[in-house]
Design an enzyme around this catalytic site. Structure first.
Site, PDB file in Angstrom:
ATOM      1  N   THR A 137       1.661 -10.511  14.069  1.00  0.00           N
ATOM      2  CA  THR A 137       0.540 -11.002  13.273  1.00  0.00           C
ATOM      3  C   THR A 137      -0.334  -9.809  12.918  1.00  0.00           C
ATOM      4  O   THR A 137      -0.452  -8.871  13.703  1.00  0.00           O
ATOM      5  CB  THR A 137      -0.236 -12.113  14.033  1.00  0.00           C
ATOM      6  N   GLN A 147      -6.076 -21.527  17.493  1.00  0.00           N
ATOM      7  CA  GLN A 147      -6.832 -20.412  16.909  1.00  0.00           C
ATOM      8  C   GLN A 147      -6.821 -19.196  17.840  1.00  0.00           C
ATOM      9  O   GLN A 147      -7.215 -18.108  17.436  1.00  0.00           O
ATOM     10  CB  GLN A 147      -8.279 -20.853  16.646  1.00  0.00           C
ATOM     11  N   CYS A 148      -6.398 -19.419  19.093  1.00  0.00           N
ATOM     12  CA  CYS A 148      -6.284 -18.290  20.023  1.00  0.00           C
ATOM     13  C   CYS A 148      -4.995 -17.543  19.705  1.00  0.00           C
ATOM     14  O   CYS A 148      -3.962 -18.167  19.496  1.00  0.00           O
ATOM     15  CB  CYS A 148      -6.191 -18.771  21.465  1.00  0.00           C
ATOM     16  N   THR A 194       0.812  -1.225   0.000  1.00  0.00           N
ATOM     17  CA  THR A 194       0.000   0.000   0.000  1.00  0.00           C
ATOM     18  C   THR A 194       0.841   1.269   0.000  1.00  0.00           C
ATOM     19  O   THR A 194       0.483   2.260  -0.628  1.00  0.00           O
ATOM     20  CB  THR A 194      -0.932  -0.007   1.237  1.00  0.00           C
ATOM     21  N   ASP A 202       1.394  -6.422  -4.670  1.00  0.00           N
ATOM     22  CA  ASP A 202       0.511  -6.450  -3.505  1.00  0.00           C
ATOM     23  C   ASP A 202       0.965  -7.687  -2.749  1.00  0.00           C
ATOM     24  O   ASP A 202       1.190  -8.747  -3.353  1.00  0.00           O
ATOM     25  CB  ASP A 202      -0.939  -6.608  -3.979  1.00  0.00           C
ATOM     26  N   SER A 203       1.096  -7.601  -1.443  1.00  0.00           N
ATOM     27  CA  SER A 203       1.704  -8.739  -0.733  1.00  0.00           C
ATOM     28  C   SER A 203       0.829  -9.979  -0.722  1.00  0.00           C
ATOM     29  O   SER A 203       1.287 -11.054  -0.342  1.00  0.00           O
ATOM     30  CB  SER A 203       2.116  -8.347   0.685  1.00  0.00           C
ATOM     31  N   THR A 247       1.119  -4.999   3.909  1.00  0.00           N
ATOM     32  CA  THR A 247       0.867  -5.473   5.277  1.00  0.00           C
ATOM     33  C   THR A 247       0.205  -6.854   5.313  1.00  0.00           C
ATOM     34  O   THR A 247       0.349  -7.572   6.294  1.00  0.00           O
ATOM     35  CB  THR A 247      -0.039  -4.486   6.051  1.00  0.00           C
ATOM     36  N   ASP A 248      -0.509  -7.214   4.233  1.00  0.00           N
ATOM     37  CA  ASP A 248      -1.326  -8.441   4.306  1.00  0.00           C
ATOM     38  C   ASP A 248      -0.511  -9.680   4.665  1.00  0.00           C
ATOM     39  O   ASP A 248      -0.951 -10.506   5.451  1.00  0.00           O
ATOM     40  CB  ASP A 248      -2.055  -8.683   2.976  1.00  0.00           C
TER      41      ASP A 248
HETATM   42  N1  ASP Z   1      -3.055  -5.387   0.049  1.00  0.00           N
HETATM   43  C1  ASP Z   1      -1.961  -4.584   0.531  1.00  0.00           C
HETATM   44  C2  ASP Z   1      -0.717  -5.439   0.535  1.00  0.00           C
HETATM   45  O1  ASP Z   1      -0.590  -6.302   1.368  1.00  0.00           O
HETATM   46  C3  ASP Z   1      -2.247  -4.075   1.903  1.00  0.00           C
HETATM   47  C4  ASP Z   1      -1.190  -3.206   2.510  1.00  0.00           C
HETATM   48  O2  ASP Z   1      -0.095  -3.052   2.082  1.00  0.00           O
HETATM   49  O3  ASP Z   1      -1.509  -2.597   3.560  1.00  0.00           O
HETATM   50  O4  ASP Z   1       0.123  -5.272  -0.314  1.00  0.00           O
END
Ligand code: ASP
Length: 337
Positions: free
Chosen positions: A161, A273-274, A13, A58-59, A90-91
């Site tokens: 995470t 899952q916690c 992003t 995009d990640s 971030t993904d």
């Molecule tokens: N979809 C974007 C990515 O992971 C989200 C981000 O960067 O915040 O590349």
């Protein structure tokens, strides 16, 4: 002498622009935006260079090959810089951070992953602060490990995470303290940092594609539908179980196929899952079968890290027994036993 930082810009992003299909990275655009940030030319700023990846991603599209590319770029420049910043979406940033933590052995410089929730081209972007602080942290040489910086917090990469899709603080570290709090000063939590061992020489292990899977249990899971995939095709599987490692143990098809997978040599690993806390196989009768099949508990490791660690251990060429042993061993500060 001024410190030198290398910025590896992989996409995400932070450098995206709005398009008809939604936000997407744009070639040779981001470096132009950096020219407009006066702090990057401040006298106290370390010297920095930027390497733009091609293609920018995009990640959601980042996987093993891209981890290897990032690792190679760091290895090839390792002696020329005091630290590295990896700009990344971030993904899947926590997966990449985890993978790099295993791939980069004997690291004695900071590798800081960061990005943004709002693109740098937009008014309220968080990208500028994330970038500036990450460059400073990368130059300081205090946190000599793979870490993730976001919104005032420095986290251990393989403990992070992504927990928010819209807050500016997108990440948490549910089972490990923050490595630094960044306010007026950068306050490192020295006790929490990895102390590099003198004897370890820096080395990159390149990962390879391995047939592994992640299976999240839910009430009423019709396990027959996945049975063949789990029991015959996978070399490793991360089970996202309930609580301390519990599964619906009265579901015979499920129990049988996990058993068969294990008998066929698959490494069955158990996460929770916690977010917070640790798996303890055998605490409840509903996790006992997993213990009996020789499944390995991942303690308080995140699923992201368990996946990356499986890729790493298989890529090292270890035997099944060794992989099981190392899955339960803390290699890079990724788990507390
Ligand atoms: N979809 C974007 C990515 O992971 C989200 C981000 O960067 O915040 O590349």
């Amino acid at each position: 002498m001024k410190k030198r930082v290398c910025i590896l810009y992989t996409g995400g992003t932070i450098g995206m622009v709005p398009t008809e299909q939604g936000y997407a990275p744009k070639k040779r655009y981001f470096t132009g935006l950096l020219d407009e940030i006066s702090q990057l030319k401040n006298k106290d700023m370390p010297n920095w260079d930027i390497v733009e990846f091609d293609p920018l991603l995009d990640s959601a599209n980042v996987a093993v090959d891209e981890w290897v590319n990032i690792g190679r770029e760091i290895r090839d420049r390792y002696n020329n810089y005091d630290g590295f910043v990896v700009l990344h979406g971030t993904d899947t940033m926590s997966y990449t951070a985890s993978a790099l933590s295993f791939m980069l052995e004997g690291l004695d410089k900071p590798v800081v992953l960061t990005g943004a929730q709002i693109p740098l081209c937009e008014l309220r972007s968080d990208g500028r602060d994330n970038l500036i602080n990450s460059i400073v942290i990368a130059s300081e040489g205090v946190a000599n490990e793979v870490c993730l910086y976001f919104a005032g917090k420095l986290l251990r990469g393989n403990r992070s995470t992504k927990t928010s899709a819209d807050e500016l603080m997108a990440f948490t570290s549910p089972n490990y303290p923050v490595l630094a709090n960044v306010g007026i000063d950068i306050k490192y939590n020295h006790q929490a940092l990895i102390k590099p061992k003198q004897a370890d020489k820096f080395k990159l292990t390149e990962l390879r594609q391995v047939p592994i899977g992640v299976l999240k249990f839910f009430p009423g899971i019709q396990f027959e539908l996945f049975e063949q995939i789990i029991s015959e095709r996978l070399s490793g599987v991360v089970l996202e179980t309930f609580g301390e490692g519990n599964i619906p143990s009265n579901n015979r098809p499920l129990v049988n196929s996990i058993k068969r997978a294990s008998e066929n040599g698959a490494i069955v690993t158990v996460c929770s899952q916690c977010y917070q806390g640790t798996t303890k196989l055998g605490t409840y009768a509903t996790s006992n079968a997993l213990k009996e099949f020789g499944a390995v508990g991942c303690y308080d490791m995140t699923t992201e890290t368990a996946v990356a660690k499986l890729y790493y251990l298989f890529s090292c060429g270890y035997s099944g027994e060794k992989i099981k042993e190392l899955m339960e061993t803390d290699l890079r500060g990724e788990m507390t036993k």
